[in-house]
Design a protein around this motif. Structure first.
Motif, PDB file in Angstrom:
ATOM      1  N   LEU A  72      48.482  21.112   6.659  1.00 19.59           N
ATOM      2  CA  LEU A  72      47.198  20.787   7.281  1.00 19.59           C
ATOM      3  C   LEU A  72      46.830  21.924   8.224  1.00 19.59           C
ATOM      4  O   LEU A  72      47.528  22.179   9.211  1.00 19.59           O
ATOM      5  N   ILE A  73      45.736  22.618   7.904  1.00 19.58           N
ATOM      6  CA  ILE A  73      45.313  23.792   8.651  1.00 19.58           C
ATOM      7  C   ILE A  73      43.922  23.536   9.216  1.00 19.58           C
ATOM      8  O   ILE A  73      43.089  22.903   8.563  1.00 19.58           O
ATOM      9  N   LEU A  74      43.683  24.012  10.435  1.00 14.47           N
ATOM     10  CA  LEU A  74      42.382  23.820  11.077  1.00 14.47           C
ATOM     11  C   LEU A  74      41.444  24.965  10.725  1.00 14.47           C
ATOM     12  O   LEU A  74      41.825  26.136  10.790  1.00 14.47           O
ATOM     13  N   ASP A  75      40.213  24.638  10.393  1.00 11.76           N
ATOM     14  CA  ASP A  75      39.214  25.628  10.003  1.00 11.76           C
ATOM     15  C   ASP A  75      38.210  25.787  11.148  1.00 11.76           C
ATOM     16  O   ASP A  75      37.103  25.254  11.108  1.00 11.76           O
ATOM     17  N   THR A  76      38.606  26.532  12.161  1.00 17.31           N
ATOM     18  CA  THR A  76      37.760  26.694  13.339  1.00 17.31           C
ATOM     19  C   THR A  76      38.253  27.867  14.171  1.00 17.31           C
ATOM     20  O   THR A  76      39.433  28.228  14.099  1.00 17.31           O
ATOM     21  N   GLY A  77      37.350  28.437  14.945  1.00 18.15           N
ATOM     22  CA  GLY A  77      37.724  29.463  15.900  1.00 18.15           C
ATOM     23  C   GLY A  77      37.458  29.015  17.323  1.00 18.15           C
ATOM     24  O   GLY A  77      37.617  29.803  18.264  1.00 18.15           O
ATOM     25  N   ASN A  78      37.064  27.757  17.491  1.00 16.78           N
ATOM     26  CA  ASN A  78      36.738  27.231  18.806  1.00 16.78           C
ATOM     27  C   ASN A  78      38.021  26.865  19.543  1.00 16.78           C
ATOM     28  O   ASN A  78      38.787  26.002  19.097  1.00 16.78           O
ATOM     29  N   LEU A  79      38.251  27.503  20.674  1.00 15.87           N
ATOM     30  CA  LEU A  79      39.512  27.331  21.387  1.00 15.87           C
ATOM     31  C   LEU A  79      39.712  25.904  21.889  1.00 15.87           C
ATOM     32  O   LEU A  79      40.829  25.378  21.868  1.00 15.87           O
ATOM     33  N   LYS A  80      38.634  25.265  22.349  1.00 16.35           N
ATOM     34  CA  LYS A  80      38.747  23.883  22.824  1.00 16.35           C
ATOM     35  C   LYS A  80      39.136  22.951  21.683  1.00 16.35           C
ATOM     36  O   LYS A  80      39.965  22.043  21.862  1.00 16.35           O
ATOM     37  N   GLU A  81      38.527  23.156  20.510  1.00 19.95           N
ATOM     38  CA  GLU A  81      38.866  22.327  19.352  1.00 19.95           C
ATOM     39  C   GLU A  81      40.313  22.527  18.938  1.00 19.95           C
ATOM     40  O   GLU A  81      41.029  21.567  18.635  1.00 19.95           O
ATOM     41  N   PHE A  86      35.003  21.501   3.161  1.00 21.46           N
ATOM     42  CA  PHE A  86      34.911  20.057   2.962  1.00 21.46           C
ATOM     43  C   PHE A  86      33.708  19.487   3.708  1.00 21.46           C
ATOM     44  O   PHE A  86      33.375  19.924   4.811  1.00 21.46           O
ATOM     45  N   LYS A  87      33.087  18.478   3.098  1.00 19.78           N
ATOM     46  CA  LYS A  87      31.986  17.761   3.731  1.00 19.78           C
ATOM     47  C   LYS A  87      32.426  16.396   4.230  1.00 19.78           C
ATOM     48  O   LYS A  87      31.870  15.864   5.190  1.00 19.78           O
ATOM     49  N   ASN A  88      33.417  15.811   3.582  1.00 19.87           N
ATOM     50  CA  ASN A  88      33.851  14.467   3.958  1.00 19.87           C
ATOM     51  C   ASN A  88      35.340  14.285   3.682  1.00 19.87           C
ATOM     52  O   ASN A  88      35.972  15.089   2.984  1.00 19.87           O
ATOM     53  N   THR A  89      35.887  13.210   4.225  1.00 20.71           N
ATOM     54  CA  THR A  89      37.317  12.954   4.094  1.00 20.71           C
ATOM     55  C   THR A  89      37.700  12.508   2.689  1.00 20.71           C
ATOM     56  O   THR A  89      38.856  12.655   2.284  1.00 20.71           O
ATOM     57  N   GLN A  90      36.738  11.966   1.935  1.00 19.79           N
ATOM     58  CA  GLN A  90      37.057  11.528   0.574  1.00 19.79           C
ATOM     59  C   GLN A  90      37.436  12.720  -0.302  1.00 19.79           C
ATOM     60  O   GLN A  90      38.345  12.626  -1.136  1.00 19.79           O
ATOM     61  N   THR A 140      42.363  23.176   4.570  1.00 18.57           N
ATOM     62  CA  THR A 140      41.884  23.618   5.871  1.00 18.57           C
ATOM     63  C   THR A 140      40.609  22.859   6.183  1.00 18.57           C
ATOM     64  O   THR A 140      39.645  22.877   5.409  1.00 18.57           O
ATOM     65  N   VAL A 141      40.625  22.150   7.293  1.00 17.05           N
ATOM     66  CA  VAL A 141      39.528  21.236   7.604  1.00 17.05           C
ATOM     67  C   VAL A 141      38.920  21.583   8.959  1.00 17.05           C
ATOM     68  O   VAL A 141      39.628  21.956   9.895  1.00 17.05           O
ATOM     69  N   PRO A 142      37.600  21.462   9.083  1.00 16.17           N
ATOM     70  CA  PRO A 142      36.949  21.694  10.377  1.00 16.17           C
ATOM     71  C   PRO A 142      37.211  20.541  11.334  1.00 16.17           C
ATOM     72  O   PRO A 142      37.750  19.499  10.953  1.00 16.17           O
ATOM     73  N   TYR A 143      36.789  20.735  12.572  1.00 13.60           N
ATOM     74  CA  TYR A 143      37.031  19.755  13.640  1.00 13.60           C
ATOM     75  C   TYR A 143      36.520  18.368  13.271  1.00 13.60           C
ATOM     76  O   TYR A 143      37.236  17.373  13.445  1.00 13.60           O
ATOM     77  N   ASP A 144      35.292  18.279  12.754  1.00  9.94           N
ATOM     78  CA  ASP A 144      34.718  16.958  12.499  1.00  9.94           C
ATOM     79  C   ASP A 144      35.465  16.212  11.398  1.00  9.94           C
ATOM     80  O   ASP A 144      35.636  14.991  11.479  1.00  9.94           O
ATOM     81  N   ILE A 145      35.924  16.927  10.387  1.00 10.20           N
ATOM     82  CA  ILE A 145      36.682  16.271   9.318  1.00 10.20           C
ATOM     83  C   ILE A 145      38.048  15.827   9.834  1.00 10.20           C
ATOM     84  O   ILE A 145      38.527  14.732   9.517  1.00 10.20           O
ATOM     85  N   ALA A 146      38.700  16.675  10.630  1.00 12.07           N
ATOM     86  CA  ALA A 146      39.995  16.295  11.208  1.00 12.07           C
ATOM     87  C   ALA A 146      39.863  15.039  12.059  1.00 12.07           C
ATOM     88  O   ALA A 146      40.704  14.129  11.999  1.00 12.07           O
ATOM     89  N   LYS A 147      38.804  14.971  12.865  1.00 10.45           N
ATOM     90  CA  LYS A 147      38.572  13.784  13.687  1.00 10.45           C
ATOM     91  C   LYS A 147      38.309  12.556  12.816  1.00 10.45           C
ATOM     92  O   LYS A 147      38.811  11.459  13.101  1.00 10.45           O
TER      93      LYS A 147
END
Length: 223
Positions: A3-12, A167-171, A185-192
């Motif tokens: 599971l890899i995060l797709d973001t460069g935002n440090l807070k995320e 990815f657009k959705n968790t499905q 690799t998933v962005p912040y919103d998908i991980a949440k």
């Protein structure tokens, strides 16, 4: 499965890496530009959050073979555990083959067909990153394409990992997990969204209501 995060935002990254057992962070030129920070500084700051053992995937912006080689060599020297992302253009595939011979770790990206993924794997890419939702957006079958690529990689015993992206959705994620995808690799919103469910919150609230109805507000199992 990784599971890899797709973001460069440090807070995320800070938030999610505290909650989840992550296997890396992926970036691309769009993600980096969104943060409006110096590229080298951003890679360093991400590394400080996730630690030296956790890999970062960072992408070249060069398009010619010679320039890709030069830029990839620079990126690979930024930290020990880094994968250089290279799009699967003709020059990109040529560069992947050469860079692999030099021992540089490679993630082939901007993959839209199973053929492209296979060729990148043959060239020596450690990861191949097909774009799921971008395929769906052009009326193709993103999940189906990635399933084909997984099957090809596994059937021929290639060491390359399929790193599903876009990815657009968790499905979409769960369908590929069921298909045996090696990594996502998933962005912040998908991980949440993967973590959250309204019925989980409702259940927790109900447990507390039932407990407090008997034992009083503010009490817990310790007294």
């Amino acid at each position: 499965m990784q599971l890899i995060l797709d973001t460069g935002n440090l807070k995320e990254i800070q938030e999610l890496s505290t909650i989840l057992d992550i296997d890396g962070v992926t970036t691309n030129p769009t993600i980096v530009a969104k943060e409006k920070k110096n590229f080298v500084d951003l890679i360093k700051e991400i590394g400080e959050i996730i630690g030296d053992e956790t890999p970062i995937h960072a992408q070249v912006i060069s398009t010619s073979y010679e320039d890709i080689i030069e830029e990839a060599t620079f990126i690979s020297g930024l930290r020990e555990n880094i994968y250089v992302k290279i799009p699967v253009t003709h020059d990109g595939l040529r560069a992947i083959k050469e860079l692999k011979n030099k021992g540089i770790k490679i993630t082939a990206t901007a993959i839209f067909t199973a053929h492209q993924g296979f060729l990148a794997a043959k060239a020596g890419a450690d990861y191949v990153a097909p774009y799921v939702n971008r395929l769906d957006n052009i009326s193709a079958d993103g999940v189906g394409t990635v399933k084909d690529l997984i099957q090809i990689i596994d059937r021929y015993g290639l060491s390359t990992k399929v790193l599903a992206a876009s990815f657009k959705n968790t499905q979409q994620v769960i369908e590929l997990m069921k298909a045996g995808v090696h990594s996502v690799t998933v962005p912040y919103d998908i991980a949440k969204a993967m973590m959250d469910h309204p019925l989980t919150d409702w259940s927790v609230d109900k447990f507390i209501q039932d407990w407090e109805a008997v034992y009083g507000v503010g009490t817990n199992t310790k007294g």
